[in-house]
Design an enzyme around this catalytic site. Structure first.
Site, PDB file in Angstrom:
ATOM      1  N   ALA A 191       0.745  -1.257   0.063  1.00 31.42           N
ATOM      2  CA  ALA A 191      -0.104  -0.016   0.006  1.00 31.42           C
ATOM      3  C   ALA A 191       1.015   1.376  -0.032  1.00 31.42           C
ATOM      4  O   ALA A 191       1.815   1.336   0.352  1.00 31.42           O
ATOM      5  CB  ALA A 191      -0.828   0.036   1.103  1.00 31.42           C
ATOM      6  N   ASP A 192       0.263   2.260  -0.399  1.00 31.23           N
ATOM      7  CA  ASP A 192       0.915   3.364  -0.371  1.00 31.23           C
ATOM      8  C   ASP A 192       0.004   4.799  -0.507  1.00 31.23           C
ATOM      9  O   ASP A 192      -1.279   4.518  -0.908  1.00 31.23           O
ATOM     10  CB  ASP A 192       1.931   3.944  -1.362  1.00 31.23           C
ATOM     11  CG  ASP A 192       2.987   4.941  -1.101  1.00 31.23           C
ATOM     12  OD1 ASP A 192       3.648   4.773  -0.221  1.00 31.23           O
ATOM     13  OD2 ASP A 192       2.913   5.925  -1.870  1.00 31.23           O
ATOM     14  N   SER A 193       0.331   5.922  -0.014  1.00 29.96           N
ATOM     15  CA  SER A 193      -0.516   6.899   0.172  1.00 29.96           C
ATOM     16  C   SER A 193       0.165   8.344  -0.333  1.00 29.96           C
ATOM     17  O   SER A 193       1.352   8.291   0.070  1.00 29.96           O
ATOM     18  CB  SER A 193      -1.422   7.161   1.443  1.00 29.96           C
ATOM     19  OG  SER A 193      -2.366   6.313   1.977  1.00 29.96           O
TER      20      SER A 193
ATOM     21  N   ALA B  77      -3.341   3.897  -2.278  1.00 29.73           N
ATOM     22  CA  ALA B  77      -3.723   2.609  -3.140  1.00 29.73           C
ATOM     23  C   ALA B  77      -3.294   1.411  -2.586  1.00 29.73           C
ATOM     24  O   ALA B  77      -2.301   1.521  -1.712  1.00 29.73           O
ATOM     25  CB  ALA B  77      -2.918   2.452  -4.588  1.00 29.73           C
TER      26      ALA B  77
END
Length: 183
Positions: free
Chosen positions: A70-72, A107
């Protein structure tokens, strides 16, 4: 069991709160990608790059397991804000948000033995003007560190949010509702 391929405390807390059985595996990712693309594309590319780096280093240890990458990022209009490198950059990022709004794009990629699920979510936060003393305390105490766009929904920013469009979990780094649908 889910393997959270991230050292994010916020994501781990979201999974705990949602009562999802997981093991956290920290990994030092190289997140340097060209920021001259749309924020939506950028965050997706980062997640795919995280998967590639993790699996190239540790694939033998995690074969046939449920992996979560995940990453933001934060974006204001089309400007991408990642993690501030120092206090000067933190003040600059926070000035862009002061009395305005910011969108958080989160995401995730869920890799299961039988399928792959990719999700992209957006939450927009609208802010009233920041209190100068609170802002200085936030930055000078280094609380902005490791926060995309220096946004800390569960801390500093919480007192200044006037409107939220989207899920809080997305703003905190992981769209839990969507993830739970695919577990």
């Amino acid at each position: 069991m889910l393997i959270l391929a991230s050292s994010s405390i916020s994501r781990a807390n979201l999974l705990k709160t949602a009562k999802i059985d997981f093991k956290q595996v920290g990994f030092d990712y190289d997140e340097n990608l060209d920021k001259n693309i749309s924020p939506f594309l950028y965050v997706q590319k980062i997640v795919l790059e995280k998967e590639k780096q993790f699996l190239s280093a540790l694939s033998k240890d995690f074969q046939n397991q449920n992996l979560l990458f995940a990453d933001s990022i934060v974006c204001i209009d089309e400007k991408i804000l990642t993690k501030a490198k120092d206090k000067k950059e933190a003040y600059e990022m926070l000035a862009l948000q002061n009395g305005k709004y910011a969108s958080i794009l989160s995401a995730f990629l869920l890799v299961k033995p039988e399928k792959r699920v990719f999700s992209l979510s957006k939450t927009t936060l609208y802010f009233k003007n920041f209190d100068e003393n609170a802002l200085n305390d936030y930055v000078e105490n280094n609380l902005y560190k490791s926060k995309a766009g220096c946004i800390m929904c569960e801390g500093f920013h919480q007192n200044f949010i006037t409107q939220q469009v989207g899920n809080l979990s997305t703003a905190l780094g992981l769209d839990i509702q969507t993830l739970k649908a695919y577990l």
